[in-house]
Design a protein around this motif. Structure first.
Motif, PDB file in Angstrom:
ATOM      1  N   LEU A   5       3.296   6.465  -1.747  1.00 41.01           N
ATOM      2  CA  LEU A   5       3.071   5.053  -1.437  1.00 41.01           C
ATOM      3  C   LEU A   5       1.578   4.767  -1.335  1.00 41.01           C
ATOM      4  CD1 LEU A   5       4.208   2.250  -0.635  1.00 41.01           C
ATOM      5  CD2 LEU A   5       4.004   2.998   1.751  1.00 41.01           C
ATOM      6  N   SER A   6       1.091   3.890  -2.216  1.00 41.42           N
ATOM      7  CA  SER A   6      -0.275   3.397  -2.136  1.00 41.42           C
ATOM      8  C   SER A   6      -0.217   1.973  -1.601  1.00 41.42           C
ATOM      9  CB  SER A   6      -0.963   3.429  -3.501  1.00 41.42           C
ATOM     10  OG  SER A   6      -2.339   3.135  -3.389  1.00 41.42           O
ATOM     11  N   ALA A   7      -0.720   1.781  -0.390  1.00 39.19           N
ATOM     12  CA  ALA A   7      -0.562   0.515   0.328  1.00 39.19           C
ATOM     13  C   ALA A   7      -1.765  -0.397   0.107  1.00 39.19           C
ATOM     14  CB  ALA A   7      -0.380   0.785   1.812  1.00 39.19           C
ATOM     15  N   PHE A   8      -1.498  -1.646  -0.220  1.00 39.32           N
ATOM     16  CA  PHE A   8      -2.535  -2.629  -0.529  1.00 39.32           C
ATOM     17  C   PHE A   8      -2.670  -3.624   0.628  1.00 39.32           C
ATOM     18  CE2 PHE A   8      -2.087  -0.709  -4.487  1.00 39.32           C
ATOM     19  CZ  PHE A   8      -2.933  -1.242  -5.447  1.00 39.32           C
ATOM     20  N   PRO A   9      -3.674  -3.468   1.492  1.00 39.67           N
ATOM     21  CA  PRO A   9      -3.835  -4.406   2.600  1.00 39.67           C
ATOM     22  C   PRO A   9      -4.504  -5.710   2.167  1.00 39.67           C
ATOM     23  CG  PRO A   9      -5.575  -2.784   2.675  1.00 39.67           C
ATOM     24  CD  PRO A   9      -4.664  -2.380   1.539  1.00 39.67           C
ATOM     25  N   LEU A  10      -4.236  -6.740   2.918  1.00 35.87           N
ATOM     26  CA  LEU A  10      -4.978  -7.992   2.801  1.00 35.87           C
ATOM     27  C   LEU A  10      -6.434  -7.780   3.204  1.00 35.87           C
ATOM     28  CD1 LEU A  10      -2.344 -10.086   4.732  1.00 35.87           C
ATOM     29  CD2 LEU A  10      -2.929 -10.535   2.342  1.00 35.87           C
ATOM     30  N   THR A  11      -7.302  -8.663   2.737  1.00 38.49           N
ATOM     31  CA  THR A  11      -8.647  -8.781   3.296  1.00 38.49           C
ATOM     32  C   THR A  11      -8.697 -10.117   4.029  1.00 38.49           C
ATOM     33  OG1 THR A  11      -9.577  -7.579   1.405  1.00 38.49           O
ATOM     34  CG2 THR A  11     -11.126  -8.738   2.839  1.00 38.49           C
ATOM     35  N   PRO A  12      -8.364 -10.149   5.319  1.00 42.84           N
ATOM     36  CA  PRO A  12      -8.285 -11.430   6.027  1.00 42.84           C
ATOM     37  C   PRO A  12      -9.657 -12.091   6.156  1.00 42.84           C
ATOM     38  CG  PRO A  12      -7.176  -9.679   7.240  1.00 42.84           C
ATOM     39  CD  PRO A  12      -7.995  -9.027   6.182  1.00 42.84           C
ATOM     40  N   LEU A  13      -9.660 -13.402   6.061  1.00 43.88           N
ATOM     41  CA  LEU A  13     -10.871 -14.177   6.277  1.00 43.88           C
ATOM     42  C   LEU A  13     -10.686 -15.082   7.487  1.00 43.88           C
ATOM     43  CD1 LEU A  13     -11.196 -13.312   3.220  1.00 43.88           C
ATOM     44  CD2 LEU A  13     -12.573 -15.389   2.960  1.00 43.88           C
ATOM     45  N   VAL A  14     -11.778 -15.392   8.153  1.00 41.82           N
ATOM     46  CA  VAL A  14     -11.793 -16.385   9.215  1.00 41.82           C
ATOM     47  C   VAL A  14     -13.085 -17.177   9.079  1.00 41.82           C
ATOM     48  CG1 VAL A  14     -12.811 -14.777  10.894  1.00 41.82           C
ATOM     49  CG2 VAL A  14     -11.538 -16.784  11.696  1.00 41.82           C
ATOM     50  N   CYS A 203       8.538   7.062 -11.880  1.00 41.30           N
ATOM     51  CA  CYS A 203       7.146   6.752 -11.561  1.00 41.30           C
ATOM     52  C   CYS A 203       6.688   7.654 -10.414  1.00 41.30           C
ATOM     53  CB  CYS A 203       6.991   5.286 -11.165  1.00 41.30           C
ATOM     54  SG  CYS A 203       7.131   4.134 -12.552  1.00 41.30           S
ATOM     55  N   ASP A 204       5.419   8.012 -10.444  1.00 37.81           N
ATOM     56  CA  ASP A 204       4.870   8.931  -9.451  1.00 37.81           C
ATOM     57  C   ASP A 204       4.463   8.226  -8.163  1.00 37.81           C
ATOM     58  OD1 ASP A 204       4.590  11.348 -11.321  1.00 37.81           O
ATOM     59  OD2 ASP A 204       3.477   9.792 -12.395  1.00 37.81           O
ATOM     60  N   VAL A 205       4.103   6.963  -8.263  1.00 42.65           N
ATOM     61  CA  VAL A 205       3.532   6.247  -7.128  1.00 42.65           C
ATOM     62  C   VAL A 205       3.999   4.805  -7.163  1.00 42.65           C
ATOM     63  CG1 VAL A 205       1.398   5.858  -8.448  1.00 42.65           C
ATOM     64  CG2 VAL A 205       1.348   5.591  -5.978  1.00 42.65           C
ATOM     65  N   TRP A 206       4.107   4.212  -5.985  1.00 44.26           N
ATOM     66  CA  TRP A 206       4.396   2.786  -5.854  1.00 44.26           C
ATOM     67  C   TRP A 206       3.147   2.126  -5.301  1.00 44.26           C
ATOM     68  CZ3 TRP A 206       8.150   0.507  -1.621  1.00 44.26           C
ATOM     69  CH2 TRP A 206       8.213  -0.887  -1.764  1.00 44.26           C
ATOM     70  N   TYR A 207       2.523   1.278  -6.104  1.00 39.34           N
ATOM     71  CA  TYR A 207       1.367   0.492  -5.674  1.00 39.34           C
ATOM     72  C   TYR A 207       1.922  -0.777  -5.033  1.00 39.34           C
ATOM     73  CZ  TYR A 207      -1.518   3.679  -8.437  1.00 39.34           C
ATOM     74  OH  TYR A 207      -2.157   4.804  -8.924  1.00 39.34           O
ATOM     75  N   GLY A 211       3.679  -2.815   1.383  1.00 42.74           N
ATOM     76  CA  GLY A 211       3.279  -1.598   2.065  1.00 42.74           C
ATOM     77  C   GLY A 211       1.972  -1.734   2.816  1.00 42.74           C
ATOM     78  N   GLY A 212       1.136  -2.683   2.411  1.00 51.32           N
ATOM     79  CA  GLY A 212      -0.138  -2.892   3.080  1.00 51.32           C
ATOM     80  C   GLY A 212      -0.031  -3.654   4.384  1.00 51.32           C
ATOM     81  N   THR A 213       1.106  -4.313   4.620  1.00 53.40           N
ATOM     82  CA  THR A 213       1.331  -5.059   5.856  1.00 53.40           C
ATOM     83  C   THR A 213       2.505  -4.497   6.654  1.00 53.40           C
ATOM     84  OG1 THR A 213       0.406  -7.094   4.913  1.00 53.40           O
ATOM     85  CG2 THR A 213       1.852  -7.350   6.798  1.00 53.40           C
ATOM     86  N   LEU A 214       3.539  -4.062   5.947  1.00 56.32           N
ATOM     87  CA  LEU A 214       4.730  -3.492   6.582  1.00 56.32           C
ATOM     88  C   LEU A 214       4.981  -2.104   5.977  1.00 56.32           C
ATOM     89  CD1 LEU A 214       6.997  -6.678   6.466  1.00 56.32           C
ATOM     90  CD2 LEU A 214       5.803  -5.769   8.472  1.00 56.32           C
ATOM     91  N   PRO A 215       4.200  -1.130   6.376  1.00 58.88           N
ATOM     92  CA  PRO A 215       4.311   0.185   5.718  1.00 58.88           C
ATOM     93  C   PRO A 215       5.622   0.912   5.972  1.00 58.88           C
ATOM     94  CG  PRO A 215       2.812   0.294   7.597  1.00 58.88           C
ATOM     95  CD  PRO A 215       3.121  -1.154   7.385  1.00 58.88           C
ATOM     96  N   LYS A 216       6.247   0.705   7.127  1.00 52.92           N
ATOM     97  CA  LYS A 216       7.429   1.500   7.461  1.00 52.92           C
ATOM     98  C   LYS A 216       8.582   1.291   6.476  1.00 52.92           C
ATOM     99  CE  LYS A 216       6.374   2.067  12.372  1.00 52.92           C
ATOM    100  NZ  LYS A 216       6.809   1.814  13.772  1.00 52.92           N
ATOM    101  N   PRO A 217       8.995   0.046   6.181  1.00 51.77           N
ATOM    102  CA  PRO A 217      10.088  -0.109   5.214  1.00 51.77           C
ATOM    103  C   PRO A 217       9.701   0.353   3.813  1.00 51.77           C
ATOM    104  CG  PRO A 217       9.206  -2.248   5.856  1.00 51.77           C
ATOM    105  CD  PRO A 217       8.628  -1.253   6.794  1.00 51.77           C
ATOM    106  N   ALA A 218       8.417   0.179   3.450  1.00 52.69           N
ATOM    107  CA  ALA A 218       7.976   0.658   2.140  1.00 52.69           C
ATOM    108  C   ALA A 218       8.032   2.174   2.070  1.00 52.69           C
ATOM    109  CB  ALA A 218       6.564   0.154   1.853  1.00 52.69           C
TER     110      ALA A 218
END
Length: 298
Positions: A5-14, A203-207, A211-218
């Motif tokens: 699992l390759s997790a893609f997080p947000l880049t939050p802005l404020v 497939c070898d990996v899931w991009y 997964g970047g916000t809710l890693p557990k179910p991913a």
């Protein structure tokens, strides 16, 4: 490194600035969840909306907060020289690999895209992930182009769009790509609704966006597929169908994922870069109902 699992997080802005504390917490959360890698500054990370200075800062923050988890950094840009500069910044940050999509304003030809990757691989020792995302780049890779690019030194993985939902057709698609690329190049599926299907098809990996916000179910989906529990992987993905449906209904995964992060207080309100407005109140209620029905949370 290019498996699981390759997790893609947000880049939050404020207030139109990168919210460094929120981003750092998101990355730490992924590392603590034991994802296999973290891909910062992907499409979910809004890389195309950030300045070079902001991107370098985010790259440093990602590596700093990821601990022992490998960090991949998105380096796509409209000009090759800007891509090269982004790669140098990723190198300075300590990235484990770079993720490159062929961004464009004018229509790109296959030779344009090949020359982009040829130039990049000649100029860095970092592994390069080919980012095939026609929904955002409006460029479609062919098998022939996969083959040409994968033969370049330093190409480590190809991130492909979602596979067919029919298992036999999914396997056929993955095998067709596998047949033209070196064994050293991994294949990664994207499009979260197709994560289980892609992993089950070889497939070898899931991009993964979610997964970047809710890693557990991913991770449940990923580990089940890795262990050969294909029915379990499919069942867990089907459990998340309300999310996949919202992705389709609301113009993609970014706005929905941002709304979830905001609801869970993982990101500030209105965390997306303008002019992206995010979801309205009615749409957010739909997301909240889906999250509650599935039983997802922090």
């Amino acid at each position: 490194m290019f498996v699981g699992l390759s997790a893609f997080p947000l880049t939050p802005l404020v207030d139109d600035r990168v919210d460094e504390s929120s981003f750092g917490r998101l990355v730490k959360r992924l590392s603590s969840a034991d994802v296999d890698s973290i891909a910062a500054l992907g499409s979910t990370g809004s890389y195309a909306y950030l300045s070079a200075t902001e991107r370098e800062r985010v790259a440093h923050l990602a590596v700093e907060h990821a601990g022992e988890t490998p960090v991949f950094i998105g380096v796509g840009a409209l000009r090759t020289s800007h891509v090269v500069a982004n790669i140098k910044a990723a190198e300075r940050a300590g990235a484990a690999a770079v993720l490159l999509a062929p961004m464009t304003y004018q229509v790109l030809t296959p030779n344009d895209v090949f020359e982009l990757y040829r130039t990049v691989t000649q100029g860095t020792d970092l592994p390069v992930i080919v980012y095939d995302n026609p929904g955002t780049t409006h460029f479609t890779f062919t098998l022939d182009l996969y083959e040409r690019i994968a033969a370049l030194p330093g190409i480590a993985s190809i991130k492909i769009p979602g596979v067919p939902t029919d298992p036999a057709q999914a396997i056929e698609r993955v095998n067709s790509i596998r047949s033209v690329i070196p064994e050293t190049v991994s294949i990664g599926v994207s499009g979260d609704a197709f994560g289980a299907a892609g992993l089950n098809a070889g497939c070898d990996v899931w991009y993964s966006v979610i997964g970047g916000t809710l890693p557990k179910p991913a991770l449940k989906i990923t580990r089940a597929a890795q262990e050969g529990r294909f029915e379990d992987a499919t069942a867990e993905s089907e459990r998340l169908a309300p999310l996949w449906n919202l992705f389709a209904e609301m113009g993609g995964s970014l706005r929905v994922t941002a709304a979830i992060a905001e609801m869970l207080e993982l990101a500030p309100e209105k965390c997306l870069p303008l002019p992206i407005q995010g979801l309205d109140d009615v749409q957010r209620e739909s997301v909240a109902r889906a999250v509650n029905a599935i039983g997802l949370g922090k």
